[in-house]
Design an enzyme around this catalytic site. Structure first.
Site, PDB file in Angstrom:
ATOM      1  N   LYS A 157     -29.303  17.845  82.848  1.00 48.91           N
ATOM      2  CA  LYS A 157     -29.006  19.492  83.094  1.00 48.91           C
ATOM      3  C   LYS A 157     -29.372  20.368  84.411  1.00 48.91           C
ATOM      4  CE  LYS A 157     -28.739  19.799  77.905  1.00 48.91           C
ATOM      5  NZ  LYS A 157     -29.141  20.441  76.870  1.00 48.91           N
TER       6      LYS A 157
ATOM      7  N   THR B 276     -34.880  18.226  70.595  1.00 48.91           N
ATOM      8  CA  THR B 276     -34.433  19.251  71.200  1.00 48.91           C
ATOM      9  C   THR B 276     -35.403  20.089  71.964  1.00 48.91           C
ATOM     10  OG1 THR B 276     -32.640  18.861  69.756  1.00 48.91           O
ATOM     11  CG2 THR B 276     -32.577  21.055  70.947  1.00 48.91           C
TER      12      THR B 276
ATOM     13  N   HIS C  78     -28.878  16.001  77.885  1.00 49.54           N
ATOM     14  CA  HIS C  78     -28.066  15.992  76.789  1.00 49.54           C
ATOM     15  C   HIS C  78     -27.692  14.457  76.505  1.00 49.54           C
ATOM     16  CE1 HIS C  78     -24.497  16.613  74.164  1.00 49.54           C
ATOM     17  NE2 HIS C  78     -23.871  15.837  74.976  1.00 49.54           N
TER      18      HIS C  78
HETATM   19  N1  UDP Z   1     -30.083  24.899  72.126  1.00 50.29           N
HETATM   20  C1  UDP Z   1     -30.461  26.097  72.220  1.00 50.29           C
HETATM   21  N2  UDP Z   1     -31.367  26.774  71.233  1.00 50.29           N
HETATM   22  C2  UDP Z   1     -31.289  26.304  70.008  1.00 50.29           C
HETATM   23  C3  UDP Z   1     -30.685  24.944  69.630  1.00 50.29           C
HETATM   24  C4  UDP Z   1     -30.114  24.266  70.839  1.00 50.29           C
HETATM   25  O1  UDP Z   1     -30.524  26.751  73.326  1.00 50.29           O
HETATM   26  O2  UDP Z   1     -31.873  27.048  69.129  1.00 50.29           O
HETATM   27  C5  UDP Z   1     -29.531  24.265  73.227  1.00 50.29           C
HETATM   28  C6  UDP Z   1     -30.100  23.024  73.985  1.00 50.29           C
HETATM   29  O3  UDP Z   1     -29.906  23.080  75.094  1.00 50.29           O
HETATM   30  C7  UDP Z   1     -29.639  22.102  73.325  1.00 50.29           C
HETATM   31  C8  UDP Z   1     -28.063  22.133  73.280  1.00 50.29           C
HETATM   32  O4  UDP Z   1     -28.053  23.738  72.755  1.00 50.29           O
HETATM   33  O5  UDP Z   1     -29.949  21.038  73.939  1.00 50.29           O
HETATM   34  C9  UDP Z   1     -27.364  21.693  72.048  1.00 50.29           C
HETATM   35  O6  UDP Z   1     -27.937  21.782  70.765  1.00 50.29           O
HETATM   36  P1  UDP Z   1     -27.973  20.378  69.989  1.00 50.29           P
HETATM   37  O7  UDP Z   1     -28.725  20.918  68.565  1.00 50.29           O
HETATM   38  O8  UDP Z   1     -26.861  19.635  69.830  1.00 50.29           O
HETATM   39  O9  UDP Z   1     -29.322  19.608  70.452  1.00 50.29           O
HETATM   40  P2  UDP Z   1     -29.466  18.301  71.432  1.00 50.29           P
HETATM   41  O10 UDP Z   1     -28.163  17.477  70.615  1.00 50.29           O
HETATM   42  O11 UDP Z   1     -28.964  18.787  72.706  1.00 50.29           O
HETATM   43  O12 UDP Z   1     -30.902  17.916  71.089  1.00 50.29           O
HETATM   44 MG    MG Z   2     -26.313  17.738  70.284  1.00 50.26          MG
END
Ligand code: UDP
Ligand code: MG
Length: 141
Positions: free
Chosen positions: A12, A94, A118
Protein backbone atom coordinates in the site's frame (compact mmCIF):
# COMPACT_ATOMS: atom_id res chain seq x y z
CA UNK A 1 -3.86 -33.16 -1.41
CA UNK A 2 -1.54 -30.26 -2.10
CA UNK A 3 -2.83 -27.69 -4.55
CA UNK A 4 -1.16 -24.54 -5.73
CA UNK A 5 -3.14 -21.40 -5.05
CA UNK A 6 -2.83 -17.87 -6.36
CA UNK A 7 -3.45 -14.69 -4.42
CA UNK A 8 -3.23 -10.96 -4.99
CA UNK A 9 -1.27 -8.69 -2.71
CA UNK A 10 -0.79 -4.94 -2.72
CA UNK A 11 2.01 -3.06 -1.01
CA UNK A 12 0.00 0.00 0.00
CA UNK A 13 1.00 3.68 -0.42
CA UNK A 14 2.16 4.04 3.21
CA UNK A 15 4.63 1.14 2.86
CA UNK A 16 5.92 2.39 -0.49
CA UNK A 17 6.55 5.81 1.12
CA UNK A 18 8.49 4.08 3.92
CA UNK A 19 10.80 2.34 1.40
CA UNK A 20 9.48 -1.02 2.62
CA UNK A 21 8.93 -2.54 -0.83
CA UNK A 22 12.19 -4.54 -0.91
CA UNK A 23 11.76 -5.84 2.62
CA UNK A 24 8.19 -6.99 1.99
CA UNK A 25 9.03 -8.71 -1.30
CA UNK A 26 11.96 -10.45 0.40
CA UNK A 27 9.51 -11.84 2.98
CA UNK A 28 7.26 -13.19 0.20
CA UNK A 29 10.23 -15.00 -1.35
CA UNK A 30 11.60 -16.29 1.97
CA UNK A 31 8.16 -17.71 2.83
CA UNK A 32 8.09 -19.63 -0.45
CA UNK A 33 5.73 -17.52 -2.52
CA UNK A 34 6.54 -17.48 -6.24
CA UNK A 35 6.06 -14.10 -7.90
CA UNK A 36 3.96 -14.58 -11.04
CA UNK A 37 3.58 -10.87 -11.85
CA UNK A 38 4.38 -7.54 -10.29
CA UNK A 39 3.68 -3.91 -11.15
CA UNK A 40 4.05 -0.50 -9.55
CA UNK A 41 1.28 1.94 -10.39
CA UNK A 42 -1.05 4.59 -9.05
CA UNK A 43 -4.81 4.08 -9.07
CA UNK A 44 -7.54 6.72 -9.01
CA UNK A 45 -10.03 6.93 -6.16
CA UNK A 46 -12.66 5.63 -8.59
CA UNK A 47 -10.52 2.56 -9.33
CA UNK A 48 -9.94 2.04 -5.59
CA UNK A 49 -13.72 2.19 -5.07
CA UNK A 50 -14.16 -0.57 -7.67
CA UNK A 51 -11.43 -2.70 -6.10
CA UNK A 52 -12.94 -2.30 -2.61
CA UNK A 53 -16.60 -2.38 -3.74
CA UNK A 54 -17.29 -5.07 -1.12
CA UNK A 55 -16.68 -2.39 1.54
CA UNK A 56 -18.92 0.28 -0.08
CA UNK A 57 -21.28 0.50 2.87
CA UNK A 58 -18.56 0.66 5.54
CA UNK A 59 -17.81 3.95 7.33
CA UNK A 60 -14.13 3.79 6.32
CA UNK A 61 -14.80 3.33 2.56
CA UNK A 62 -14.24 6.93 1.52
CA UNK A 63 -11.10 7.38 3.61
CA UNK A 64 -9.74 3.97 2.54
CA UNK A 65 -10.18 4.63 -1.18
CA UNK A 66 -8.64 8.08 -0.83
CA UNK A 67 -5.66 6.52 0.95
CA UNK A 68 -5.26 3.79 -1.67
CA UNK A 69 -5.12 6.43 -4.42
CA UNK A 70 -2.72 8.73 -2.52
CA UNK A 71 0.48 7.43 -4.09
CA UNK A 72 2.22 4.54 -5.82
CA UNK A 73 1.32 0.98 -4.88
CA UNK A 74 2.90 -2.34 -5.87
CA UNK A 75 0.57 -5.14 -6.92
CA UNK A 76 1.83 -8.73 -7.06
CA UNK A 77 0.34 -12.03 -8.11
CA UNK A 78 1.73 -14.74 -5.82
CA UNK A 79 1.60 -18.54 -6.04
CA UNK A 80 2.16 -21.15 -3.35
CA UNK A 81 0.42 -24.08 -1.73
CA UNK A 82 -2.23 -22.57 0.57
CA UNK A 83 -1.22 -19.09 -0.68
CA UNK A 84 -4.36 -17.25 0.43
CA UNK A 85 -4.29 -18.27 4.10
CA UNK A 86 -0.49 -18.25 4.31
CA UNK A 87 -0.32 -14.68 3.00
CA UNK A 88 -3.00 -13.54 5.46
CA UNK A 89 -0.90 -15.09 8.24
CA UNK A 90 2.27 -13.35 7.04
CA UNK A 91 0.37 -10.03 6.81
CA UNK A 92 -0.92 -10.05 10.39
CA UNK A 93 -4.11 -8.54 11.79
CA UNK A 94 -5.83 -5.59 10.06
CA UNK A 95 -5.18 -3.45 13.13
CA UNK A 96 -1.42 -3.47 13.73
CA UNK A 97 -2.06 -3.08 17.45
CA UNK A 98 -3.28 -6.70 17.32
CA UNK A 99 -0.74 -7.98 14.78
CA UNK A 100 1.57 -10.78 15.86
CA UNK A 101 5.33 -10.40 16.11
CA UNK A 102 7.02 -11.36 12.85
CA UNK A 103 4.16 -10.20 10.62
CA UNK A 104 4.44 -7.55 7.92
CA UNK A 105 1.83 -5.33 9.56
CA UNK A 106 3.54 -5.56 12.95
CA UNK A 107 6.72 -4.30 11.31
CA UNK A 108 5.38 -1.72 8.85
CA UNK A 109 1.76 -0.70 9.54
CA UNK A 110 1.11 2.66 11.21
CA UNK A 111 -2.58 2.24 12.06
CA UNK A 112 -5.73 0.33 11.07
CA UNK A 113 -6.02 2.22 7.74
CA UNK A 114 -2.34 2.77 6.88
CA UNK A 115 -1.58 -0.90 7.35
CA UNK A 116 1.07 -1.55 4.69
CA UNK A 117 -0.39 -4.49 2.79
CA UNK A 118 -3.50 -6.00 1.22
CA UNK A 119 -4.10 -9.71 0.65
CA UNK A 120 -7.04 -11.54 -0.90
CA UNK A 121 -9.20 -13.26 1.72
CA UNK A 122 -10.79 -16.15 -0.25
CA UNK A 123 -10.77 -18.03 -3.57
CA UNK A 124 -13.44 -15.86 -5.21
CA UNK A 125 -11.95 -12.55 -4.07
CA UNK A 126 -8.47 -13.71 -5.18
CA UNK A 127 -9.83 -14.43 -8.67
CA UNK A 128 -11.52 -11.01 -8.89
CA UNK A 129 -8.53 -9.14 -7.47
CA UNK A 130 -5.95 -10.93 -9.67
CA UNK A 131 -7.96 -10.10 -12.77
CA UNK A 132 -8.39 -6.50 -11.58
CA UNK A 133 -4.64 -5.90 -11.82
CA UNK A 134 -3.33 -8.54 -14.24
CA UNK A 135 -4.29 -10.01 -17.60
CA UNK A 136 -3.64 -13.74 -18.04
CA UNK A 137 -0.73 -13.14 -20.41
CA UNK A 138 1.07 -11.08 -17.73
CA UNK A 139 1.38 -14.03 -15.33
CA UNK A 140 4.54 -16.16 -15.40
CA UNK A 141 4.06 -19.70 -16.73
N1 UDP B 1 -9.80 -0.34 7.23
C1 UDP B 1 -9.95 0.87 7.90
N2 UDP B 1 -10.67 0.90 9.06
C2 UDP B 1 -11.26 -0.21 9.58
C3 UDP B 1 -11.14 -1.43 8.90
C4 UDP B 1 -10.39 -1.46 7.73
O1 UDP B 1 -9.42 1.89 7.45
O2 UDP B 1 -11.92 -0.12 10.63
C5 UDP B 1 -9.02 -0.40 5.98
C6 UDP B 1 -7.66 -1.07 6.13
O3 UDP B 1 -6.73 -0.42 5.28
C7 UDP B 1 -7.97 -2.48 5.68
C8 UDP B 1 -8.95 -2.23 4.54
O4 UDP B 1 -9.75 -1.13 5.01
O5 UDP B 1 -6.80 -3.17 5.29
C9 UDP B 1 -9.86 -3.39 4.19
O6 UDP B 1 -10.50 -3.84 5.37
P1 UDP B 1 -10.60 -5.40 5.68
O7 UDP B 1 -11.55 -5.55 6.82
O8 UDP B 1 -10.90 -6.15 4.43
O9 UDP B 1 -9.13 -5.75 6.24
P2 UDP B 1 -7.96 -6.63 5.57
O10 UDP B 1 -8.59 -7.74 4.79
O11 UDP B 1 -7.13 -5.70 4.72
O12 UDP B 1 -7.17 -7.13 6.76
MG1 MG C 1 -10.01 -7.62 3.30
Amino acid sequence: MKTLQRTLTIIKPDAVKKNAVGDIIEQFEKQGFRILAMKMLEISQHQAEQFYAVHASRPFYSSLTKFMSSGPIVALALEKENAIADLRKLMGATNPASAEEGTIRKKWASDIENNAIHGSDADDTARFELSFFFAGYELAQ
